[in-house]
Each structure stands twice: as C-alpha cells, then as structure tokens.
Design an enzyme around this catalytic site. Sequence first.
Site: not given
Ligand code: F6R
Length: 259
Positions: A66, A135, A137, A142
Amino acid sequence: MKVLILEDAGAAYDRAAGLIADEITANHRAVLGLATGGTMLPIYERLVIRHRAGLSLSGITSFNLDEYVGLAPEHPQSYRSYMRRALFDLTDIDPALTHLPRGDAANPMVEAERYEDRIRRAGGIDLQLLGIGRNGHIGFNEPTSSLGSRTRVKTLTRQTREANSRFFGPDETVPAFAITMGVGTILDARQCLLVATGDDKARAVAAMIEGPVSAVCPASALQMHPKAVAVLDRPAASALQLGDYYRHVHPDGSEREIR
Ligand code: F6R
C-alpha cells in the site's frame, strides 16, 4: 492456517525473517509482497543483518501492499521512503525491481489498476508479508472490505489514522486515503506470512484465526488461503481458544517431524 507461537517478540521476528530468507535462498528471483508499519521494522533489521552475512536480494522483485494517497515517493512519510530507510537502501535489492503504488498519481484509481496489472505481469507474488491492524485490517483493507477486492483506493478508519499518527510529526496530518492491494489480490499470493506481536493485537488475531470468515475482520480471509502462516508472540496469541493445540503441533513455533 499454520499458527506458530514464539516465546517473545524477538523470537517471532527472528522466525519471520528466517522464513523470508529461506524463500530468497530457495528462489533468487522470488517476487516478494512487502508491508510497512512498526511490526515490520525489526524483521527488516534482521534481513539487513542476513544480507551483510551474505544473503543477496539482487534478483528479488518486490511489491508493497500500500501507499498513502497524496504523498510523493520522496515524501519522508511515504511508504517508499520507509522502505528505502528500512530495507532498500541497506541491501543490494535492485531499485528498478521494487514497486509501490504512486501516491501522487494524477488519478489514484487508474494507478491502482495499473499496480494490479504490474503484479499480474510479474507472474504474481510468491510470498506476501503481512501485519494486522487492531481492527483486523490487512494492507489497508479496513473492516467490511470485500474479501474479493483488488487493488483500489480505500478510506482509512479514524482508528488506523490515529494508530499511524506516531509516524508523522505533530503538525502533519495522516492522509485519509490509501491505495492498497485488495484482499483478493493478497489471497492470490502463493504463500502468506502474517506477523503479529503484542497484546493489543490479541483480539484481532483471535478473530483472524478462530472467528468466522467475515469482511468485518478482513484478515480472517486468510483462513481460505492454502498456505498461510501466522507468526505470533505469546501476548498476540493470548486470546486464542486453541493455543494449547497450536503449541502442541508446533512447539516453540518449530516444525515437527511426522513419523
Ligand atoms: C502497512 C500494512 C498494515 C500494517 C498494520 C499493522 O503496509 O500493511 O496493514 O501491517 O497496520 O501495523 P503495525 O505493525 O504498525 O501495528
């Protein structure tokens, strides 16, 4: 889903980095799907250490999950900049073979379609690395994202923007939109490796592994994937009902020999 529960976060990052290194060693021309966020930083640190010890990434093609809409690649908070700081500039990966969606594209919707097409033309992803949001994702899919979705523009939830504000300065705003691979795009990867550490991920992890397959927890779609591995530390695994079983099958996250 294969569930590997490691003693602590450090052991989980070691295991995840080891699995990625194994993939690179087995296939020097592998196509890796990469992720960003806090969980990935110690994993990339370990890959950089392995690179210094001889692991070459020179033939690897990468596609990140992303990118924030509105941020140019050079913006310090763009995921391209994150990847350069964490991995790309510290290894021999060929920058021309690294891909992220262009957050500053004139038409983000067209850019999303172009990105999906690039992945297809590269022959698909061999190993997709994933974190999980509190959440549920994956990528920036989301809750209530279609489980068949392809790369597209998504509106970030307030919770996700708050969680990611730690990477931005006090007077910067976290972008409201992102281009993200879809859940369907992720499920097309030949292997998925999801890493979660810390008790703030425990509920999302339990919903992903043991809850119903539901768009309310996009990560639960991994239950449909034939080769998905979850690498967890004990706190992230603490809400699992069948924790004893997973530890019995994979003691300390190991592979057991079947005789
Ligand atoms: C970002 C991504 C997100 C993160 C998720 C967890 O490229 O894919 O899905 O993996 O938000 O983020 P952290 O590791 O910061 O808790």
